[in-house]
Scaffold this motif. Structure first.
Motif, PDB file in Angstrom:
ATOM      1  N   ASP A  51      78.042 105.640  56.955  1.00 16.43           N
ATOM      2  CA  ASP A  51      77.019 105.719  58.006  1.00 16.43           C
ATOM      3  C   ASP A  51      75.647 105.716  57.343  1.00 16.43           C
ATOM      4  O   ASP A  51      75.276 106.643  56.654  1.00 16.43           O
ATOM      5  CB  ASP A  51      77.231 107.012  58.807  1.00 16.43           C
ATOM      6  CG  ASP A  51      76.155 107.282  59.847  1.00 16.43           C
ATOM      7  OD1 ASP A  51      75.110 106.594  59.859  1.00 16.43           O
ATOM      8  OD2 ASP A  51      76.347 108.212  60.638  1.00 16.43           O
ATOM      9  N   GLU A  52      74.885 104.658  57.574  1.00 18.59           N
ATOM     10  CA  GLU A  52      73.551 104.512  56.986  1.00 18.59           C
ATOM     11  C   GLU A  52      72.442 105.051  57.871  1.00 18.59           C
ATOM     12  O   GLU A  52      71.281 104.756  57.652  1.00 18.59           O
ATOM     13  CB  GLU A  52      73.276 103.042  56.663  1.00 18.59           C
ATOM     14  CG  GLU A  52      73.981 102.556  55.429  1.00 18.59           C
ATOM     15  CD  GLU A  52      73.419 103.151  54.151  1.00 18.59           C
ATOM     16  OE1 GLU A  52      72.231 103.494  54.086  1.00 18.59           O
ATOM     17  OE2 GLU A  52      74.198 103.273  53.202  1.00 18.59           O
ATOM     18  N   ASN A  53      72.804 105.810  58.916  1.00 18.32           N
ATOM     19  CA  ASN A  53      71.832 106.407  59.821  1.00 18.32           C
ATOM     20  C   ASN A  53      71.379 105.378  60.856  1.00 18.32           C
ATOM     21  O   ASN A  53      71.727 104.199  60.800  1.00 18.32           O
ATOM     22  CB  ASN A  53      70.628 106.984  59.070  1.00 18.32           C
ATOM     23  CG  ASN A  53      69.846 107.989  59.892  1.00 18.32           C
ATOM     24  OD1 ASN A  53      70.334 108.489  60.897  1.00 18.32           O
ATOM     25  ND2 ASN A  53      68.636 108.292  59.476  1.00 18.32           N
ATOM     26  N   SER A  54      70.616 105.816  61.809  1.00 22.39           N
ATOM     27  CA  SER A  54      70.030 104.942  62.824  1.00 22.39           C
ATOM     28  C   SER A  54      68.758 105.613  63.344  1.00 22.39           C
ATOM     29  O   SER A  54      68.551 106.800  63.127  1.00 22.39           O
ATOM     30  CB  SER A  54      71.017 104.704  63.973  1.00 22.39           C
ATOM     31  OG  SER A  54      71.381 105.909  64.608  1.00 22.39           O
ATOM     32  N   THR A  60      68.628 100.026  61.796  1.00 26.75           N
ATOM     33  CA  THR A  60      69.708  99.901  62.771  1.00 26.75           C
ATOM     34  C   THR A  60      69.527 100.910  63.890  1.00 26.75           C
ATOM     35  O   THR A  60      69.201 102.058  63.662  1.00 26.75           O
ATOM     36  CB  THR A  60      71.080 100.119  62.108  1.00 26.75           C
ATOM     37  OG1 THR A  60      71.149 101.438  61.591  1.00 26.75           O
ATOM     38  CG2 THR A  60      71.327  99.120  61.016  1.00 26.75           C
ATOM     39  N   HIS A 112      70.719 103.061  67.409  1.00 28.81           N
ATOM     40  CA  HIS A 112      71.842 103.933  67.724  1.00 28.81           C
ATOM     41  C   HIS A 112      73.046 103.153  68.252  1.00 28.81           C
ATOM     42  O   HIS A 112      74.190 103.507  67.962  1.00 28.81           O
ATOM     43  CB  HIS A 112      71.433 104.995  68.740  1.00 28.81           C
ATOM     44  CG  HIS A 112      70.321 105.874  68.260  1.00 28.81           C
ATOM     45  ND1 HIS A 112      70.241 106.368  66.974  1.00 28.81           N
ATOM     46  CD2 HIS A 112      69.241 106.358  68.919  1.00 28.81           C
ATOM     47  CE1 HIS A 112      69.154 107.116  66.855  1.00 28.81           C
ATOM     48  NE2 HIS A 112      68.525 107.128  68.020  1.00 28.81           N
ATOM     49  N   GLN A 172      75.225 101.937  65.428  1.00 35.58           N
ATOM     50  CA  GLN A 172      75.994 103.035  64.828  1.00 35.58           C
ATOM     51  C   GLN A 172      77.107 103.503  65.766  1.00 35.58           C
ATOM     52  O   GLN A 172      78.188 103.860  65.311  1.00 35.58           O
ATOM     53  CB  GLN A 172      75.092 104.208  64.450  1.00 35.58           C
ATOM     54  CG  GLN A 172      74.327 104.002  63.173  1.00 35.58           C
ATOM     55  CD  GLN A 172      75.210 103.755  61.970  1.00 35.58           C
ATOM     56  OE1 GLN A 172      76.383 104.114  61.923  1.00 35.58           O
ATOM     57  NE2 GLN A 172      74.656 103.105  60.969  1.00 35.58           N
ATOM     58  N   ASN A 198      79.860 101.286  65.154  1.00 38.26           N
ATOM     59  CA  ASN A 198      80.480 101.589  63.862  1.00 38.26           C
ATOM     60  C   ASN A 198      81.479 102.738  63.982  1.00 38.26           C
ATOM     61  O   ASN A 198      82.522 102.735  63.355  1.00 38.26           O
ATOM     62  CB  ASN A 198      79.426 101.945  62.811  1.00 38.26           C
ATOM     63  CG  ASN A 198      78.629 100.750  62.357  1.00 38.26           C
ATOM     64  OD1 ASN A 198      79.017  99.604  62.558  1.00 38.26           O
ATOM     65  ND2 ASN A 198      77.490 101.007  61.758  1.00 38.26           N
ATOM     66  N   TYR A 199      81.142 103.720  64.763  1.00 38.57           N
ATOM     67  CA  TYR A 199      82.022 104.871  64.947  1.00 38.57           C
ATOM     68  C   TYR A 199      83.152 104.567  65.930  1.00 38.57           C
ATOM     69  O   TYR A 199      84.301 104.927  65.688  1.00 38.57           O
ATOM     70  CB  TYR A 199      81.223 106.090  65.427  1.00 38.57           C
ATOM     71  CG  TYR A 199      80.579 106.858  64.309  1.00 38.57           C
ATOM     72  CD1 TYR A 199      81.126 108.049  63.848  1.00 38.57           C
ATOM     73  CD2 TYR A 199      79.422 106.398  63.692  1.00 38.57           C
ATOM     74  CE1 TYR A 199      80.533 108.761  62.814  1.00 38.57           C
ATOM     75  CE2 TYR A 199      78.824 107.097  62.659  1.00 38.57           C
ATOM     76  CZ  TYR A 199      79.382 108.273  62.222  1.00 38.57           C
ATOM     77  OH  TYR A 199      78.806 108.966  61.189  1.00 38.57           O
ATOM     78  N   PRO A 205      77.779 110.855  57.056  1.00 33.94           N
ATOM     79  CA  PRO A 205      76.522 110.356  57.610  1.00 33.94           C
ATOM     80  C   PRO A 205      75.353 110.641  56.677  1.00 33.94           C
ATOM     81  O   PRO A 205      75.310 111.689  56.039  1.00 33.94           O
ATOM     82  CB  PRO A 205      76.356 111.124  58.915  1.00 33.94           C
ATOM     83  CG  PRO A 205      77.493 112.052  59.025  1.00 33.94           C
ATOM     84  CD  PRO A 205      78.331 111.952  57.807  1.00 33.94           C
ATOM     85  N   ARG A 237      72.695 111.088  68.104  1.00 29.55           N
ATOM     86  CA  ARG A 237      72.588 109.635  67.944  1.00 29.55           C
ATOM     87  C   ARG A 237      73.798 108.910  68.524  1.00 29.55           C
ATOM     88  O   ARG A 237      73.690 107.807  69.027  1.00 29.55           O
ATOM     89  CB  ARG A 237      72.428 109.256  66.472  1.00 29.55           C
ATOM     90  CG  ARG A 237      71.103 109.656  65.881  1.00 29.55           C
ATOM     91  CD  ARG A 237      70.923 109.192  64.439  1.00 29.55           C
ATOM     92  NE  ARG A 237      71.814 109.863  63.498  1.00 29.55           N
ATOM     93  CZ  ARG A 237      72.780 109.262  62.804  1.00 29.55           C
ATOM     94  NH1 ARG A 237      73.003 107.971  62.935  1.00 29.55           N
ATOM     95  NH2 ARG A 237      73.536 109.940  61.966  1.00 29.55           N
TER      96      ARG A 237
END
Length: 180
Positions: free
Chosen positions: A12-15, A23, A25, A28, A31-32, A51, A60
């Motif tokens: 997880d590269e954050n959002s 990127t 939300h 992400q 992604n999840y 994360p 997020r």
């Protein structure tokens, strides 16, 4: 201990709120959601998340936070969430989560340092090029074995790899460019 025979580390590269600058939300959440749905569907599959910013993760994720809670309740979903007081980022390094998994997935080709840590250790590491990154050295990695276009095709390949006793030869293997 809760039935996970194979584990995926989803990086997880954050959002941020405004997807023009990084990127958003929604990306992400996708992604999840894809991997969480598979964990809930397949009783032998586990997932680890590390994360970049765990303090804001559940906010997020919005509605996907409920899916995360269901997966956590199975005991086959783990999140590295500890942060140093006053710091925004998670303490655990990506390699810790990588070494706890059978396969790593980094869902952004444009930023791949966490994936690189795992690949350097020889952990099968996959990249999803959702943004269509054209001029990355990482594009030299094999398509369909390391580079994928979306989560569904990535998960299909992971399951094929896990279900084949010998695995997929060259799956997640960065050796062709790792020295560069």
């Amino acid at each position: 201990a809760n039935g996970a025979k194979k584990i995926v580390f989803a990086i997880d590269e954050n959002s941020v709120d405004d997807s023009r600058w990084q990127t958003g939300h929604e990306l992400q959440r996708e992604n999840y959601s894809y991997i969480l749905e598979k964990v809930l569907e397949i009783s032998w599959l586990g997932v680890i998340f590390k994360p970049k910013a765990a303090k804001t993760l559940r906010k997020r994720l919005g509605p996907i936070a409920n899916l995360l809670e269901k997966a956590e309740a199975t005991g086959r979903c783990y999140i590295f969430e500890d942060s140093v007081k006053g710091r925004y980022s998670t303490i655990a390094p990506p390699i810790l989560a990588g070494l706890s998994a059978d396969v790593c997935v980094h869902a952004h080709l444009a930023a791949g340092t966490a994936a690189l840590e795992c690949a350097l250790e020889g952990i099968p590491t996959l990249l999803i090029d959702r943004e269509g990154t054209i001029d990355s050295k990482l594009n030299e990695l094999p398509k369909g074995k390391v580079i994928f276009k979306d989560w569904p095709s990535t998960i299909d390949a992971i399951l094929e790899h896990f279900n084949n006793p010998a695995g997929i030869p060259g799956f997640g293997d960065w050796s062709s460019i790792i020295d560069e």
